[in-house]
Motif scaffolding. Structure first.
Motif, PDB file in Angstrom:
ATOM      1  N   VAL A 189     -18.284   3.345  45.469  1.00  0.00           N
ATOM      2  CA  VAL A 189     -19.223   2.689  46.643  1.00  0.00           C
ATOM      3  C   VAL A 189     -18.392   1.946  47.712  1.00  0.00           C
ATOM      4  O   VAL A 189     -18.201   2.056  48.819  1.00  0.00           O
ATOM      5  N   LEU A 190     -17.572   0.898  46.871  1.00  0.00           N
ATOM      6  CA  LEU A 190     -16.944  -0.228  47.511  1.00  0.00           C
ATOM      7  C   LEU A 190     -15.611   0.432  48.176  1.00  0.00           C
ATOM      8  O   LEU A 190     -15.083   0.247  49.147  1.00  0.00           O
ATOM      9  N   ASP A 191     -15.059   1.499  47.690  1.00  0.00           N
ATOM     10  CA  ASP A 191     -13.973   2.302  48.149  1.00  0.00           C
ATOM     11  C   ASP A 191     -14.290   2.977  49.447  1.00  0.00           C
ATOM     12  O   ASP A 191     -13.447   3.095  50.264  1.00  0.00           O
ATOM     13  N   ARG A 192     -15.467   3.593  49.380  1.00  0.00           N
ATOM     14  CA  ARG A 192     -15.850   4.718  50.639  1.00  0.00           C
ATOM     15  C   ARG A 192     -16.300   3.866  51.737  1.00  0.00           C
ATOM     16  O   ARG A 192     -16.223   4.384  52.750  1.00  0.00           O
ATOM     17  N   ASP A 193     -16.820   2.813  51.498  1.00  0.00           N
ATOM     18  CA  ASP A 193     -17.371   2.019  52.620  1.00  0.00           C
ATOM     19  C   ASP A 193     -17.463   0.527  52.135  1.00  0.00           C
ATOM     20  O   ASP A 193     -18.506  -0.175  52.082  1.00  0.00           O
ATOM     21  N   PRO A 194     -16.283  -0.349  52.104  1.00  0.00           N
ATOM     22  CA  PRO A 194     -16.306  -1.796  51.687  1.00  0.00           C
ATOM     23  C   PRO A 194     -17.005  -2.544  52.763  1.00  0.00           C
ATOM     24  O   PRO A 194     -17.522  -3.652  52.184  1.00  0.00           O
ATOM     25  N   GLY A 195     -16.978  -2.213  54.033  1.00  0.00           N
ATOM     26  CA  GLY A 195     -17.867  -3.111  54.890  1.00  0.00           C
ATOM     27  C   GLY A 195     -19.165  -3.313  54.701  1.00  0.00           C
ATOM     28  O   GLY A 195     -19.900  -4.385  55.430  1.00  0.00           O
ATOM     29  N   ARG A 196     -19.921  -2.425  53.860  1.00  0.00           N
ATOM     30  CA  ARG A 196     -21.494  -2.391  53.794  1.00  0.00           C
ATOM     31  C   ARG A 196     -21.715  -3.333  52.678  1.00  0.00           C
ATOM     32  O   ARG A 196     -23.134  -3.563  52.680  1.00  0.00           O
TER      33      ARG A 196
ATOM     34  N   GLU B 112      -7.474   0.676  50.082  1.00  0.00           N
ATOM     35  CA  GLU B 112      -7.090  -0.581  49.750  1.00  0.00           C
ATOM     36  C   GLU B 112      -8.018  -1.812  49.988  1.00  0.00           C
ATOM     37  O   GLU B 112      -8.038  -2.674  49.775  1.00  0.00           O
ATOM     38  N   ALA B 113      -8.821  -1.602  51.275  1.00  0.00           N
ATOM     39  CA  ALA B 113      -9.893  -2.607  51.739  1.00  0.00           C
ATOM     40  C   ALA B 113     -10.868  -2.807  50.616  1.00  0.00           C
ATOM     41  O   ALA B 113     -11.430  -3.939  51.011  1.00  0.00           O
ATOM     42  N   ARG B 114     -11.027  -2.298  49.661  1.00  0.00           N
ATOM     43  CA  ARG B 114     -12.096  -2.729  48.589  1.00  0.00           C
ATOM     44  C   ARG B 114     -11.558  -3.809  48.141  1.00  0.00           C
ATOM     45  O   ARG B 114     -12.473  -4.665  47.578  1.00  0.00           O
ATOM     46  N   TRP B 115     -10.181  -3.995  47.989  1.00  0.00           N
ATOM     47  CA  TRP B 115      -9.854  -5.278  47.450  1.00  0.00           C
ATOM     48  C   TRP B 115     -10.134  -6.401  48.089  1.00  0.00           C
ATOM     49  O   TRP B 115     -10.195  -7.743  47.625  1.00  0.00           O
ATOM     50  N   ALA B 116     -10.573  -6.576  49.506  1.00  0.00           N
ATOM     51  CA  ALA B 116     -10.821  -7.543  50.279  1.00  0.00           C
ATOM     52  C   ALA B 116     -12.219  -7.969  50.243  1.00  0.00           C
ATOM     53  O   ALA B 116     -12.929  -8.829  50.640  1.00  0.00           O
ATOM     54  N   VAL B 117     -13.349  -7.093  49.791  1.00  0.00           N
ATOM     55  CA  VAL B 117     -14.591  -7.447  49.402  1.00  0.00           C
ATOM     56  C   VAL B 117     -14.803  -8.706  48.512  1.00  0.00           C
ATOM     57  O   VAL B 117     -14.181  -8.657  47.479  1.00  0.00           O
ATOM     58  N   PRO B 118     -15.487  -9.742  48.820  1.00  0.00           N
ATOM     59  CA  PRO B 118     -15.591 -11.144  48.217  1.00  0.00           C
ATOM     60  C   PRO B 118     -16.297 -10.721  46.873  1.00  0.00           C
ATOM     61  O   PRO B 118     -17.183  -9.928  46.700  1.00  0.00           O
ATOM     62  N   THR B 119     -15.546 -11.267  45.752  1.00  0.00           N
ATOM     63  CA  THR B 119     -16.022 -10.881  44.262  1.00  0.00           C
ATOM     64  C   THR B 119     -16.202 -12.173  43.583  1.00  0.00           C
ATOM     65  O   THR B 119     -15.464 -12.826  43.493  1.00  0.00           O
ATOM     66  N   THR B 120     -17.289 -11.960  42.629  1.00  0.00           N
ATOM     67  CA  THR B 120     -17.556 -12.891  41.437  1.00  0.00           C
ATOM     68  C   THR B 120     -17.504 -12.254  40.401  1.00  0.00           C
ATOM     69  O   THR B 120     -17.878 -11.048  40.110  1.00  0.00           O
ATOM     70  N   LEU B 121     -16.529 -12.557  39.387  1.00  0.00           N
ATOM     71  CA  LEU B 121     -16.580 -11.807  38.042  1.00  0.00           C
ATOM     72  C   LEU B 121     -17.334 -12.916  37.065  1.00  0.00           C
ATOM     73  O   LEU B 121     -16.736 -14.165  36.933  1.00  0.00           O
ATOM     74  N   VAL B 122     -18.461 -12.642  36.472  1.00  0.00           N
ATOM     75  CA  VAL B 122     -19.338 -13.175  35.323  1.00  0.00           C
ATOM     76  C   VAL B 122     -18.626 -13.086  34.064  1.00  0.00           C
ATOM     77  O   VAL B 122     -18.694 -11.868  33.544  1.00  0.00           O
ATOM     78  N   CYS B 123     -18.007 -13.878  33.601  1.00  0.00           N
ATOM     79  CA  CYS B 123     -17.189 -13.659  32.107  1.00  0.00           C
ATOM     80  C   CYS B 123     -18.350 -14.186  31.044  1.00  0.00           C
ATOM     81  O   CYS B 123     -18.229 -15.389  30.780  1.00  0.00           O
ATOM     82  N   THR B 124     -18.711 -13.205  30.380  1.00  0.00           N
ATOM     83  CA  THR B 124     -19.610 -13.560  29.361  1.00  0.00           C
ATOM     84  C   THR B 124     -18.836 -13.303  27.870  1.00  0.00           C
ATOM     85  O   THR B 124     -18.905 -14.388  27.080  1.00  0.00           O
ATOM     86  N   SER B 125     -18.609 -12.180  27.331  1.00  0.00           N
ATOM     87  CA  SER B 125     -17.883 -12.032  26.083  1.00  0.00           C
ATOM     88  C   SER B 125     -16.638 -12.180  25.828  1.00  0.00           C
ATOM     89  O   SER B 125     -15.956 -12.425  24.854  1.00  0.00           O
ATOM     90  N   ILE B 126     -15.672 -12.369  27.165  1.00  0.00           N
ATOM     91  CA  ILE B 126     -14.462 -13.065  26.999  1.00  0.00           C
ATOM     92  C   ILE B 126     -14.517 -13.846  27.946  1.00  0.00           C
ATOM     93  O   ILE B 126     -15.336 -13.734  29.202  1.00  0.00           O
ATOM     94  N   SER B 127     -13.558 -14.848  28.296  1.00  0.00           N
ATOM     95  CA  SER B 127     -13.494 -16.118  28.949  1.00  0.00           C
ATOM     96  C   SER B 127     -12.738 -15.484  30.177  1.00  0.00           C
ATOM     97  O   SER B 127     -12.011 -14.698  30.505  1.00  0.00           O
ATOM     98  N   SER B 128     -12.896 -16.550  31.251  1.00  0.00           N
ATOM     99  CA  SER B 128     -12.331 -16.144  32.562  1.00  0.00           C
ATOM    100  C   SER B 128     -10.640 -16.231  32.299  1.00  0.00           C
ATOM    101  O   SER B 128      -9.871 -15.679  32.944  1.00  0.00           O
ATOM    102  N   ALA B 129     -10.292 -17.206  31.420  1.00  0.00           N
ATOM    103  CA  ALA B 129      -8.920 -17.645  31.303  1.00  0.00           C
ATOM    104  C   ALA B 129      -8.230 -16.211  30.474  1.00  0.00           C
ATOM    105  O   ALA B 129      -7.141 -15.508  30.789  1.00  0.00           O
ATOM    106  N   GLN B 130      -9.095 -15.520  29.636  1.00  0.00           N
ATOM    107  CA  GLN B 130      -8.591 -14.345  28.915  1.00  0.00           C
ATOM    108  C   GLN B 130      -8.719 -12.905  30.403  1.00  0.00           C
ATOM    109  O   GLN B 130      -7.587 -12.268  30.165  1.00  0.00           O
TER     110      GLN B 130
END
Length: 247
Positions: A94-101, A176-194
Motif C-alpha cells: 500500500v505504501l509503495d503504490r500510493d505513499p502520499g495517502r 522509493e517514495a515509500r521510504w519518506a512516509v513518517p514511521t514509528t517502530l514499536v519494538c516489543t520482542s526485540i529491542s530498538s538497539a537490536q
C-alpha cells in the motif's frame, strides 16, 4: 509530510491468523481518548467467508486501500496505519503504490518488507492454508511473553488459518517514495538497539528500516502480541504517533 488534520483515522491491521477483534482492547483505550479507529479483518481471515482460503495478497492490499478511501470519504484528511507482524506485506505494498495517502505508519513488532520477499516462498502449491501452530512451536519463532493462559485460549479459539496464496506471494516494490512516509517502530520482542543493529547489518527482516528517512523506534518490552499483553501502553504509543502525524 504535514497535515492540518487534528484527529486522523487510525487503521489497525493485525498479523497472521487474526482479525479486527485482536485490537478490541487497544481500540477501547484509543476511543476513550477521543481517537477515531478502524480495525480491519483482512481478506482470507474472515471465518465466515466461503472463499477465504483462495484470497490473495492483492485482495488484502485492495482491502486496505478501500479502508483508506472510506476514511477519506468520511472526512478524514489524514490516515495512520498500524501494522502488526505479518500485516507488513500488504501494508508495504500500500505504501509503495500510493505513499502520499498515509501520514504515518506504525509497525508493531514488525517493519517494512524488502522487495522480492515472501513469508513462505517455498510453500508447496498444494498448501491450501497455514493454520496457527501449537504454541510451543510458535514460541520458537515469536515470543508469547506476557500472554496468559486465557489469552492463549482466546487466540486458539478465534484464530483463522492464513490463505496459502498469501504466504507464497512475493512482495514487489518499485517506488522509493515509500521510504519518506513518517514511521514509528514499536519494538516489543526485540529491542530498538537490536533492530538498529540488524538494519545496519542488512538483515532481511529489517533491511528496509535503514532506508527510512523519518523514523522513530520505541521500546515496549513484552512479547509479539502487545495488543493483548500491554494494550494500554500500546494504545498510548499509537495515540502519540497519530499526534506526531499532525505536526
Amino acid at each position: 509530510m504535514t497535515t492540518n488534520t487534528k484527529n486522523p483515522t487510525i487503521i489497525l491491521i493485525a498479523g497472521y491468523w487474526l482479525g479486527a477483534w485482536a485490537w478490541d482492547e487497544v481500540c477501547g483505550h484509543l476511543t476513550a481518548a477521543g481517537r477515531r479507529t478502524l480495525p480491519l479483518t483482512l481478506p482470507g481471515l474472515d471465518a465466515s467467508d466461503p472463499r477465504r482460503a483462495s484470497r490473495t495478497l492483492d485482495d488484502q492490499v485492495a482491502a486496505v486501500e478501500q479502508a483508506i478511501a472510506e476514511a477519506s470519504a468520511a472526512g478524514a484528511d489524514s490516515v495512520v496505519i498500524v501494522a502488526h507482524s505479518g500485516a507488513n506485506a500488504p501494508v508495504s505494498l500500500v505504501l509503495d503504490r500510493d505513499p502520499g495517502r498515509v501520514s504515518r505508519v506504525v509497525w508493531v513488532d514488525s517493519g517494512p518488507v524488502t522487495s522480492g520477499t515472501a513469508f513462505a516462498p517455498d510453500a508447496p502449491a498444494e498448501l491450501v492454508e497455514l493454520p496457527l501452530p501449537p504454541f510451543d512451536e510458535l514460541a520458537e519463532h515469536a515470543s508469547i511473553d506476557g500472554l496468559t493462559a486465557e489469552m492463549l485460549e482466546r487466540f486458539r479459539e478465534r484464530a483463522v488459518p492464513e490463505p496459502g496464496p498469501v504466504v507464497r506471494q512475493r512482495v514487489e516494490l518499485t517506488d522509493e517514495a515509500r521510504w519518506a512516509v513518517p514511521t514509528t517502530l514499536v519494538c516489543t520482542s526485540i529491542s530498538s538497539a537490536q533492530v538498529r543493529e540488524l538494519a545496519d547489518g542488512g538483515h532481511p527482516l529489517f533491511a528496509e528500516v535503514a532506508n527510512l528517512s523519518d523514523v522513530e523506534l520505541i521500546d515496549l518490552p513484552t512479547g509479539h502480541w502487545p495488543m493483548w499483553s500491554r494494550p494500554d501502553a500500546l494504545a498510548g504509543i499509537i495515540a502519540d504517533a497519530a499526534s506526531s502525524s499532525m505536526e
